[in-house]
Motif scaffolding. Structure first.
Motif, PDB file in Angstrom:
ATOM      1  N   MET A 176     -24.320   8.679  -3.319  1.00  0.00           N
ATOM      2  CA  MET A 176     -23.677   9.051  -2.065  1.00  0.00           C
ATOM      3  C   MET A 176     -22.180   9.331  -2.255  1.00  0.00           C
ATOM      4  O   MET A 176     -21.600  10.050  -1.477  1.00  0.00           O
ATOM      5  N   ARG A 177     -21.567   8.774  -3.246  1.00  0.00           N
ATOM      6  CA  ARG A 177     -20.121   8.911  -3.400  1.00  0.00           C
ATOM      7  C   ARG A 177     -19.790  10.201  -4.126  1.00  0.00           C
ATOM      8  O   ARG A 177     -20.180  10.398  -5.273  1.00  0.00           O
ATOM      9  N   GLU A 178     -19.040  11.101  -3.465  1.00  0.00           N
ATOM     10  CA  GLU A 178     -18.583  12.347  -4.051  1.00  0.00           C
ATOM     11  C   GLU A 178     -17.164  12.140  -4.567  1.00  0.00           C
ATOM     12  O   GLU A 178     -16.230  11.964  -3.768  1.00  0.00           O
ATOM     13  N   PRO A 179     -16.951  12.156  -5.894  1.00  0.00           N
ATOM     14  CA  PRO A 179     -15.625  11.824  -6.432  1.00  0.00           C
ATOM     15  C   PRO A 179     -14.502  12.685  -5.864  1.00  0.00           C
ATOM     16  O   PRO A 179     -13.428  12.167  -5.523  1.00  0.00           O
ATOM     17  N   ALA A 180     -14.730  13.996  -5.752  1.00  0.00           N
ATOM     18  CA  ALA A 180     -13.663  14.864  -5.249  1.00  0.00           C
ATOM     19  C   ALA A 180     -13.330  14.540  -3.792  1.00  0.00           C
ATOM     20  O   ALA A 180     -12.161  14.508  -3.395  1.00  0.00           O
ATOM     21  N   LEU A 181     -14.366  14.293  -2.986  1.00  0.00           N
ATOM     22  CA  LEU A 181     -14.146  13.962  -1.587  1.00  0.00           C
ATOM     23  C   LEU A 181     -13.367  12.662  -1.454  1.00  0.00           C
ATOM     24  O   LEU A 181     -12.397  12.569  -0.681  1.00  0.00           O
ATOM     25  N   TYR A 182     -13.751  11.645  -2.217  1.00  0.00           N
ATOM     26  CA  TYR A 182     -13.089  10.359  -2.070  1.00  0.00           C
ATOM     27  C   TYR A 182     -11.694  10.359  -2.665  1.00  0.00           C
ATOM     28  O   TYR A 182     -10.813   9.633  -2.182  1.00  0.00           O
ATOM     29  N   ALA A 183     -11.457  11.171  -3.667  1.00  0.00           N
ATOM     30  CA  ALA A 183     -10.083  11.324  -4.145  1.00  0.00           C
ATOM     31  C   ALA A 183      -9.214  11.953  -3.066  1.00  0.00           C
ATOM     32  O   ALA A 183      -8.052  11.558  -2.859  1.00  0.00           O
ATOM     33  N   TYR A 184      -9.766  12.935  -2.354  1.00  0.00           N
ATOM     34  CA  TYR A 184      -9.067  13.580  -1.246  1.00  0.00           C
ATOM     35  C   TYR A 184      -8.774  12.573  -0.139  1.00  0.00           C
ATOM     36  O   TYR A 184      -7.661  12.501   0.388  1.00  0.00           O
ATOM     37  N   LEU A 185      -9.787  11.776   0.233  1.00  0.00           N
ATOM     38  CA  LEU A 185      -9.612  10.787   1.294  1.00  0.00           C
ATOM     39  C   LEU A 185      -8.617   9.700   0.888  1.00  0.00           C
ATOM     40  O   LEU A 185      -7.760   9.296   1.690  1.00  0.00           O
ATOM     41  N   ASP A 186      -8.728   9.221  -0.353  1.00  0.00           N
ATOM     42  CA  ASP A 186      -7.809   8.180  -0.817  1.00  0.00           C
ATOM     43  C   ASP A 186      -6.361   8.661  -0.765  1.00  0.00           C
ATOM     44  O   ASP A 186      -5.446   7.900  -0.424  1.00  0.00           O
ATOM     45  N   ALA A 187      -6.159   9.934  -1.112  1.00  0.00           N
ATOM     46  CA  ALA A 187      -4.802  10.480  -1.137  1.00  0.00           C
ATOM     47  C   ALA A 187      -4.197  10.560   0.255  1.00  0.00           C
ATOM     48  O   ALA A 187      -2.976  10.680   0.398  1.00  0.00           O
ATOM     49  N   ARG A 188      -5.023  10.480   1.271  1.00  0.00           N
ATOM     50  CA  ARG A 188      -4.549  10.557   2.651  1.00  0.00           C
ATOM     51  C   ARG A 188      -4.568   9.211   3.358  1.00  0.00           C
ATOM     52  O   ARG A 188      -4.381   9.146   4.567  1.00  0.00           O
ATOM     53  N   CYS A 189      -4.804   8.158   2.606  1.00  0.00           N
ATOM     54  CA  CYS A 189      -4.595   6.810   3.127  1.00  0.00           C
ATOM     55  C   CYS A 189      -3.124   6.451   2.991  1.00  0.00           C
ATOM     56  O   CYS A 189      -2.413   7.009   2.152  1.00  0.00           O
ATOM     57  N   GLY A 190      -2.693   5.518   3.784  1.00  0.00           N
ATOM     58  CA  GLY A 190      -1.306   5.084   3.699  1.00  0.00           C
ATOM     59  C   GLY A 190      -1.007   4.411   2.362  1.00  0.00           C
ATOM     60  O   GLY A 190      -1.921   4.093   1.586  1.00  0.00           O
ATOM     61  N   PRO A 191       0.264   4.176   2.080  1.00  0.00           N
ATOM     62  CA  PRO A 191       0.638   3.535   0.816  1.00  0.00           C
ATOM     63  C   PRO A 191       0.092   2.116   0.732  1.00  0.00           C
ATOM     64  O   PRO A 191      -0.126   1.456   1.745  1.00  0.00           O
ATOM     65  N   VAL A 192      -0.141   1.677  -0.493  1.00  0.00           N
ATOM     66  CA  VAL A 192      -0.643   0.324  -0.723  1.00  0.00           C
ATOM     67  C   VAL A 192       0.397  -0.444  -1.525  1.00  0.00           C
ATOM     68  O   VAL A 192       1.218   0.137  -2.224  1.00  0.00           O
ATOM     69  N   PRO A 193       0.386  -1.775  -1.427  1.00  0.00           N
ATOM     70  CA  PRO A 193       1.317  -2.564  -2.233  1.00  0.00           C
ATOM     71  C   PRO A 193       1.140  -2.288  -3.722  1.00  0.00           C
ATOM     72  O   PRO A 193       0.033  -2.024  -4.199  1.00  0.00           O
ATOM     73  N   GLU A 194       2.215  -2.366  -4.456  1.00  0.00           N
ATOM     74  CA  GLU A 194       2.170  -2.052  -5.878  1.00  0.00           C
ATOM     75  C   GLU A 194       1.199  -2.963  -6.625  1.00  0.00           C
ATOM     76  O   GLU A 194       0.547  -2.556  -7.578  1.00  0.00           O
ATOM     77  N   TYR A 195       1.083  -4.223  -6.180  1.00  0.00           N
ATOM     78  CA  TYR A 195       0.175  -5.129  -6.890  1.00  0.00           C
ATOM     79  C   TYR A 195      -1.273  -4.653  -6.821  1.00  0.00           C
ATOM     80  O   TYR A 195      -2.056  -4.927  -7.733  1.00  0.00           O
ATOM     81  N   LEU A 196      -1.655  -3.917  -5.767  1.00  0.00           N
ATOM     82  CA  LEU A 196      -3.026  -3.413  -5.702  1.00  0.00           C
ATOM     83  C   LEU A 196      -3.251  -2.300  -6.722  1.00  0.00           C
ATOM     84  O   LEU A 196      -4.353  -2.177  -7.275  1.00  0.00           O
ATOM     85  N   HIS A 197      -2.221  -1.494  -6.981  1.00  0.00           N
ATOM     86  CA  HIS A 197      -2.348  -0.504  -8.060  1.00  0.00           C
ATOM     87  C   HIS A 197      -2.588  -1.214  -9.392  1.00  0.00           C
ATOM     88  O   HIS A 197      -3.405  -0.777 -10.213  1.00  0.00           O
ATOM     89  N   THR A 198      -1.878  -2.328  -9.621  1.00  0.00           N
ATOM     90  CA  THR A 198      -2.052  -3.075 -10.863  1.00  0.00           C
ATOM     91  C   THR A 198      -3.446  -3.683 -10.945  1.00  0.00           C
ATOM     92  O   THR A 198      -4.090  -3.637 -11.997  1.00  0.00           O
ATOM     93  N   VAL A 199      -3.929  -4.260  -9.850  1.00  0.00           N
ATOM     94  CA  VAL A 199      -5.283  -4.821  -9.828  1.00  0.00           C
ATOM     95  C   VAL A 199      -6.305  -3.728 -10.147  1.00  0.00           C
ATOM     96  O   VAL A 199      -7.240  -3.941 -10.942  1.00  0.00           O
ATOM     97  N   GLU A 200      -6.140  -2.566  -9.556  1.00  0.00           N
ATOM     98  CA  GLU A 200      -7.084  -1.478  -9.805  1.00  0.00           C
ATOM     99  C   GLU A 200      -7.037  -1.025 -11.259  1.00  0.00           C
ATOM    100  O   GLU A 200      -8.080  -0.833 -11.895  1.00  0.00           O
ATOM    101  N   ARG A 201      -5.844  -0.873 -11.813  1.00  0.00           N
ATOM    102  CA  ARG A 201      -5.718  -0.473 -13.226  1.00  0.00           C
ATOM    103  C   ARG A 201      -6.346  -1.519 -14.140  1.00  0.00           C
ATOM    104  O   ARG A 201      -7.110  -1.185 -15.058  1.00  0.00           O
TER     105      ARG A 201
END
Length: 224
Positions: A1-26
């Motif tokens: 069900m997950r379309e990578p291009a669609l979700y990359a587009y949607l993620d890019a239009r979410c508001g900013p997230v705390p820097e620590y969440l970028h680190t957790v994701e990485r």
């Protein structure tokens, strides 16, 4: 069900997230098996918004959240992001090998041992949620079920009588990569998700809303 291009587009239009969440994701994508299990940006922002809305209605007591399935703590950190001093997130993870990484991520975000009194609490519980949930006292304003799908009916039964007024239960992965849409698909977990979500939708005690977010998120709350 997950379309990578669609979700990359949607993620890019979410508001900013705390820097620590970028680190957790990485860190999750670099060091943990099945990193796709992480909550992710869009669903994480939805959790932040949902907690904000629910928290605004609670004025005379601490707000309490239960999460089943910590993984690397991305979701737990989103659930705690807008909470107040004295509020609590209890999160349960069965895989004890993840505990050091989870605690590192909590400390990175300011929710670990060095937490200040002004910071809400995130309590990590390692073990089987089916055994742990009954040992955690009190009522829940929000319950987020995101671990073993076969356990959803039992875990829902454990928490349904302990929801605070206006409380909500979230059940994640309820589209199960689209398998629930194919009636020919009869594997046990798929059938359980297909049937249990319908049972909840048809139960007169509950209001339900299925969001086609990520892999499907079912929202359940008691009728007024």
């Amino acid at each position: 069900m997950r379309e990578p291009a669609l979700y990359a587009y949607l993620d890019a239009r979410c508001g900013p997230v705390p820097e620590y969440l970028h680190t957790v994701e990485r860190n999750t994508h670099l060091h943990v098996l099945k990193p796709q299990m992480i909550t992710g940006r869009m669903q994480g922002r939805f959790l932040v918004w949902l907690v904000s809305w629910l928290r605004a209605a609670v004025r005379d007591r601490p707000f309490r959240v239960l999460e089943v399935g910590t993984f690397t703590a991305y979701g737990a950190l989103c659930l705690a992001e807008r909470l107040h001093a004295g509020d609590e997130v209890h999160t349960i993870e069965i895989n004890d090998e993840l505990e050091p990484r989870i605690r590192t991520h909590l400390e990175l975000a300011g929710f670990g041992a060095s937490r200040t009194p002004e910071t809400p609490s995130i309590h990590l519980h390692i073990g089987d949620a089916n055994a742990l949930i009954p040992t955690l006292p009190g009522h829940w304003d929000l319950v987020y079920l995101d671990a073993k799908k076969d356990d959803y009916p039992a875990q829902f039964a454990m928490v349904e009588g302990r929801l605070a007024p206006g409380g909500i239960v979230l059940l994640d992965n309820t589209l199960w990569d689209g398998q629930v849409l194919d009636e020919r698909e009869q594997r046990a977990t798929t059938v359980l998700l297909r049937e249990f979500t319908l049972v909840l939708a048809q139960d007169p005690r509950w209001e339900t809303l299925m969001l086609p977010m990520s892999d499907g998120l079912l929202m359940v709350r008691g009728k007024d």
